[in-house]
Write an enzyme that holds these catalytic residues in place. Sequence first.
Site, PDB file in Angstrom:
ATOM      1  N   LEU A 158     -14.159  -1.097 -20.988  1.00  0.00           N
ATOM      2  CA  LEU A 158     -13.418  -1.590 -22.143  1.00  0.00           C
ATOM      3  C   LEU A 158     -13.952  -2.965 -22.547  1.00  0.00           C
ATOM      4  O   LEU A 158     -14.260  -3.214 -23.706  1.00  0.00           O
ATOM      5  CB  LEU A 158     -11.936  -1.688 -21.743  1.00  0.00           C
ATOM      6  CG  LEU A 158     -10.875  -1.385 -22.757  1.00  0.00           C
ATOM      7  CD1 LEU A 158     -11.157  -0.134 -23.546  1.00  0.00           C
ATOM      8  CD2 LEU A 158      -9.523  -1.258 -22.033  1.00  0.00           C
TER       9      LEU A 158
ATOM     10  N   ARG B   7       1.691   2.103  -3.494  1.00  0.00           N
ATOM     11  CA  ARG B   7       0.549   2.703  -4.204  1.00  0.00           C
ATOM     12  C   ARG B   7       0.269   4.122  -3.697  1.00  0.00           C
ATOM     13  O   ARG B   7      -0.098   4.999  -4.470  1.00  0.00           O
ATOM     14  CB  ARG B   7      -0.684   1.811  -4.047  1.00  0.00           C
ATOM     15  CG  ARG B   7      -0.489   0.462  -4.736  1.00  0.00           C
ATOM     16  CD  ARG B   7      -1.640  -0.457  -4.500  1.00  0.00           C
ATOM     17  NE  ARG B   7      -2.859   0.059  -5.079  1.00  0.00           N
ATOM     18  CZ  ARG B   7      -4.073  -0.315  -4.692  1.00  0.00           C
ATOM     19  NH1 ARG B   7      -4.225  -1.184  -3.722  1.00  0.00           N
ATOM     20  NH2 ARG B   7      -5.136   0.191  -5.268  1.00  0.00           N
TER      21      ARG B   7
ATOM     22  N   CYS C  65      -6.250   3.994  12.741  1.00  0.00           N
ATOM     23  CA  CYS C  65      -5.704   3.250  13.873  1.00  0.00           C
ATOM     24  C   CYS C  65      -6.717   2.181  14.289  1.00  0.00           C
ATOM     25  O   CYS C  65      -7.868   2.501  14.600  1.00  0.00           O
ATOM     26  CB  CYS C  65      -5.424   4.186  15.052  1.00  0.00           C
ATOM     27  SG  CYS C  65      -4.732   3.297  16.469  1.00  0.00           S
TER      28      CYS C  65
ATOM     29  N   CYS D 131      -7.502   2.829  18.334  1.00  0.00           N
ATOM     30  CA  CYS D 131      -8.352   3.922  18.856  1.00  0.00           C
ATOM     31  C   CYS D 131      -9.273   4.517  17.794  1.00  0.00           C
ATOM     32  O   CYS D 131      -9.984   5.479  18.069  1.00  0.00           O
ATOM     33  CB  CYS D 131      -7.487   5.020  19.478  1.00  0.00           C
ATOM     34  SG  CYS D 131      -6.607   6.041  18.278  1.00  0.00           S
TER      35      CYS D 131
ATOM     36  N   TYR E 135       0.825  -1.217   0.000  1.00  0.00           N
ATOM     37  CA  TYR E 135       0.000   0.000   0.000  1.00  0.00           C
ATOM     38  C   TYR E 135       0.856   1.265   0.000  1.00  0.00           C
ATOM     39  O   TYR E 135       0.474   2.264  -0.617  1.00  0.00           O
ATOM     40  CB  TYR E 135      -0.987  -0.021   1.173  1.00  0.00           C
ATOM     41  CG  TYR E 135      -2.129  -0.951   0.861  1.00  0.00           C
ATOM     42  CD1 TYR E 135      -3.168  -0.541   0.020  1.00  0.00           C
ATOM     43  CD2 TYR E 135      -2.144  -2.250   1.328  1.00  0.00           C
ATOM     44  CE1 TYR E 135      -4.188  -1.406  -0.330  1.00  0.00           C
ATOM     45  CE2 TYR E 135      -3.165  -3.131   0.994  1.00  0.00           C
ATOM     46  CZ  TYR E 135      -4.182  -2.702   0.162  1.00  0.00           C
ATOM     47  OH  TYR E 135      -5.184  -3.562  -0.197  1.00  0.00           O
TER      48      TYR E 135
ATOM     49  N   CYS F 114      -2.904   7.489  20.195  1.00  0.00           N
ATOM     50  CA  CYS F 114      -2.853   6.495  21.288  1.00  0.00           C
ATOM     51  C   CYS F 114      -1.497   5.803  21.388  1.00  0.00           C
ATOM     52  O   CYS F 114      -1.285   4.991  22.282  1.00  0.00           O
ATOM     53  CB  CYS F 114      -3.967   5.465  21.122  1.00  0.00           C
ATOM     54  SG  CYS F 114      -3.645   4.243  19.826  1.00  0.00           S
TER      55      CYS F 114
ATOM     56  N   ASN G  51     -12.860   3.157  -6.241  1.00  0.00           N
ATOM     57  CA  ASN G  51     -11.422   3.441  -6.318  1.00  0.00           C
ATOM     58  C   ASN G  51     -10.902   4.046  -5.032  1.00  0.00           C
ATOM     59  O   ASN G  51     -11.579   4.846  -4.383  1.00  0.00           O
ATOM     60  CB  ASN G  51     -11.129   4.388  -7.483  1.00  0.00           C
ATOM     61  CG  ASN G  51     -11.503   3.758  -8.816  1.00  0.00           C
ATOM     62  OD1 ASN G  51     -11.705   2.550  -8.886  1.00  0.00           O
ATOM     63  ND2 ASN G  51     -11.609   4.562  -9.853  1.00  0.00           N
ATOM     64  N   VAL G  52      -9.663   3.699  -4.718  1.00  0.00           N
ATOM     65  CA  VAL G  52      -9.037   4.234  -3.509  1.00  0.00           C
ATOM     66  C   VAL G  52      -8.095   5.384  -3.853  1.00  0.00           C
ATOM     67  O   VAL G  52      -7.486   5.981  -2.970  1.00  0.00           O
ATOM     68  CB  VAL G  52      -8.306   3.123  -2.712  1.00  0.00           C
ATOM     69  CG1 VAL G  52      -9.322   2.148  -2.110  1.00  0.00           C
ATOM     70  CG2 VAL G  52      -7.300   2.370  -3.576  1.00  0.00           C
TER      71      VAL G  52
ATOM     72  N   HIS H 120     -14.780   1.835  -0.951  1.00  0.00           N
ATOM     73  CA  HIS H 120     -13.678   0.929  -0.581  1.00  0.00           C
ATOM     74  C   HIS H 120     -12.539   1.664   0.133  1.00  0.00           C
ATOM     75  O   HIS H 120     -11.424   1.169   0.177  1.00  0.00           O
ATOM     76  CB  HIS H 120     -13.143   0.208  -1.828  1.00  0.00           C
ATOM     77  CG  HIS H 120     -14.108  -0.797  -2.386  1.00  0.00           C
ATOM     78  ND1 HIS H 120     -13.959  -1.392  -3.627  1.00  0.00           N
ATOM     79  CD2 HIS H 120     -15.254  -1.323  -1.877  1.00  0.00           C
ATOM     80  CE1 HIS H 120     -14.968  -2.219  -3.841  1.00  0.00           C
ATOM     81  NE2 HIS H 120     -15.766  -2.196  -2.803  1.00  0.00           N
TER      82      HIS H 120
HETATM   83  N1  APR Z   1     -11.738   2.829 -19.859  1.00  0.00           N
HETATM   84  C1  APR Z   1     -12.868   2.205 -19.423  1.00  0.00           C
HETATM   85  N2  APR Z   1     -12.853   0.997 -18.845  1.00  0.00           N
HETATM   86  C2  APR Z   1     -11.668   0.374 -18.704  1.00  0.00           C
HETATM   87  C3  APR Z   1     -10.446   0.947 -19.135  1.00  0.00           C
HETATM   88  C4  APR Z   1     -10.513   2.236 -19.740  1.00  0.00           C
HETATM   89  N3  APR Z   1      -9.428   2.853 -20.181  1.00  0.00           N
HETATM   90  N4  APR Z   1      -9.443   0.085 -18.855  1.00  0.00           N
HETATM   91  C5  APR Z   1     -10.013  -0.982 -18.265  1.00  0.00           C
HETATM   92  N5  APR Z   1     -11.342  -0.822 -18.177  1.00  0.00           N
HETATM   93  C6  APR Z   1     -12.359  -1.703 -17.596  1.00  0.00           C
HETATM   94  C7  APR Z   1     -12.090  -3.180 -17.758  1.00  0.00           C
HETATM   95  O1  APR Z   1     -12.631  -3.615 -19.010  1.00  0.00           O
HETATM   96  C8  APR Z   1     -12.823  -3.764 -16.567  1.00  0.00           C
HETATM   97  O2  APR Z   1     -14.195  -3.970 -16.869  1.00  0.00           O
HETATM   98  O3  APR Z   1     -12.362  -1.466 -16.202  1.00  0.00           O
HETATM   99  C9  APR Z   1     -12.737  -2.655 -15.510  1.00  0.00           C
HETATM  100  C10 APR Z   1     -11.710  -2.892 -14.430  1.00  0.00           C
HETATM  101  O4  APR Z   1     -12.092  -4.015 -13.685  1.00  0.00           O
HETATM  102  P1  APR Z   1     -11.342  -4.411 -12.325  1.00  0.00           P
HETATM  103  O5  APR Z   1      -9.869  -4.432 -12.527  1.00  0.00           O
HETATM  104  O6  APR Z   1     -11.976  -5.656 -11.826  1.00  0.00           O
HETATM  105  O7  APR Z   1     -11.661  -3.161 -11.356  1.00  0.00           O
HETATM  106  P2  APR Z   1     -12.948  -2.871 -10.468  1.00  0.00           P
HETATM  107  O8  APR Z   1     -14.186  -3.377 -11.107  1.00  0.00           O
HETATM  108  O9  APR Z   1     -12.898  -1.449 -10.074  1.00  0.00           O
HETATM  109  O10 APR Z   1     -12.621  -3.772  -9.198  1.00  0.00           O
HETATM  110  C11 APR Z   1     -13.543  -3.761  -8.127  1.00  0.00           C
HETATM  111  O11 APR Z   1     -12.107  -5.171  -6.853  1.00  0.00           O
HETATM  112  O12 APR Z   1     -10.068  -5.879  -6.045  1.00  0.00           O
HETATM  113  C12 APR Z   1     -11.183  -5.114  -5.789  1.00  0.00           C
HETATM  114  O13 APR Z   1     -11.276  -3.405  -4.193  1.00  0.00           O
HETATM  115  C13 APR Z   1     -10.877  -3.667  -5.522  1.00  0.00           C
HETATM  116  O14 APR Z   1     -12.308  -1.750  -5.923  1.00  0.00           O
HETATM  117  C14 APR Z   1     -11.762  -2.921  -6.503  1.00  0.00           C
HETATM  118  C15 APR Z   1     -12.822  -3.962  -6.825  1.00  0.00           C
END
Ligand code: APR
Length: 244
Positions: free
Chosen positions: A210, A63, A123, A126, A60, A147, A99-100, A115
Site C-alpha cells: 500500500l 491473536r 516447549c 524439551c 498471543y 516433559c 506472517n504467523v 517468523h
Molecule cells: N495490501 C497490500 N499491502 C498492504 C495492505 C494491503 N491491503 N495493507 C497494508 N499494506 C502494507 C503496508 O503499506 C506496509 O508496507 O503492508 C506493509 C505492512 O508492514 P508491517 O506492518 O511493518 O508488516 P511486515 O512488514 O510484515 O512486518 C515485518 O515485523 O513486527 C515484525 O515479526 C513482525 O513479521 C513482522 C515483521
Amino acid sequence: MTPSGARASSILFLTGAGVSADSGIPTFRGAGGLWEGRRVEEVATPRAWRADPALVWRFYQERRAALRRHEPNAAHRAICNFERRASVAGHAVRLVTQNVDDLHERAGSRPLHMHGELARLRCEACARIVLDLEHVDPERFVPCSACGAARLRPDVVWFGELPYFLDEIERELDTCTVLVSIGTSGIVHPAAGFLAMARASGARTIVNSLDEPENLAAEDDFRPGRAIDVVPALLDELARELGC
Ligand code: APR
C-alpha cells in the site's frame, strides 16, 4: 527447461502483514497496527516472556483465538493458484512469509514461516512442538504434555531471536529469477534485505504494497495498492509471460 522447451524460471514470493490485511488481520506498523501504542519489547521479546509471561501469553492467545475469524483473501488464493500453474509448467516456486497466521495454508499453499506460526506451541525445556489452536484461553497456560513443564510458549520468532529457514531462503535468493514481495514494509531484518539480495543475484523484483516500502529501489517494479486488487492481475500477467 520447461516441458514446452522454454527456459525454467525460479519465482520466490515474500509476503508480509499487508497480504493478510484485506482478511482483517491488523498489520504491525502504521495507524491501527499491532505495534501502535505498544512497545514491542513488552510482548515480543524473550526478555518480556521471562519478565511477564502472563502478559505475553494473553497477547498471543488473543491473536491465536482470532485466527478462525479470518479467511484467506483473493491475494492468498492467487498466489496458490500461480504456484500450481507455474509448477505444472516446469517453473520452481517458493513462498516465504513473515506472517504467523495460517491464511496461506488455508488457501492451499505451503509457505516457509520464517517468523514462526501462531498455530504452534513450543516447549523451551524439551523442545517439543505441538500444533494447537484448541487451547486459546488468554488466562491459562498450556503445560507440556511431554516433559511436564508448566507452560509452552508461542512458536513465533521474537525480536532478538533468529528467524527460521534462513539457509534455505538464502539459497532461494541466490537462484531466483523473479522475486515478488507483497505487503511488507521492508523495515525488519533480515527479510528487509531480501530484495537487495535478489537484485544482486540478477533477479527481477516486483513489489506490491500500500505504501512504498523502506527498501524499495528504482529498479524494482512497484505495483502500489491493496493486495486483493493488485496481486491477482499481477500474477496472471506473470503467468502469461512465463507461458503458464
Ligand atoms: N495490501 C497490500 N499491502 C498492504 C495492505 C494491503 N491491503 N495493507 C497494508 N499494506 C502494507 C503496508 O503499506 C506496509 O508496507 O503492508 C506493509 C505492512 O508492514 P508491517 O506492518 O511493518 O508488516 P511486515 O512488514 O510484515 O512486518 C515485518 O515485523 O513486527 C515484525 O515479526 C513482525 O513479521 C513482522 C515483521
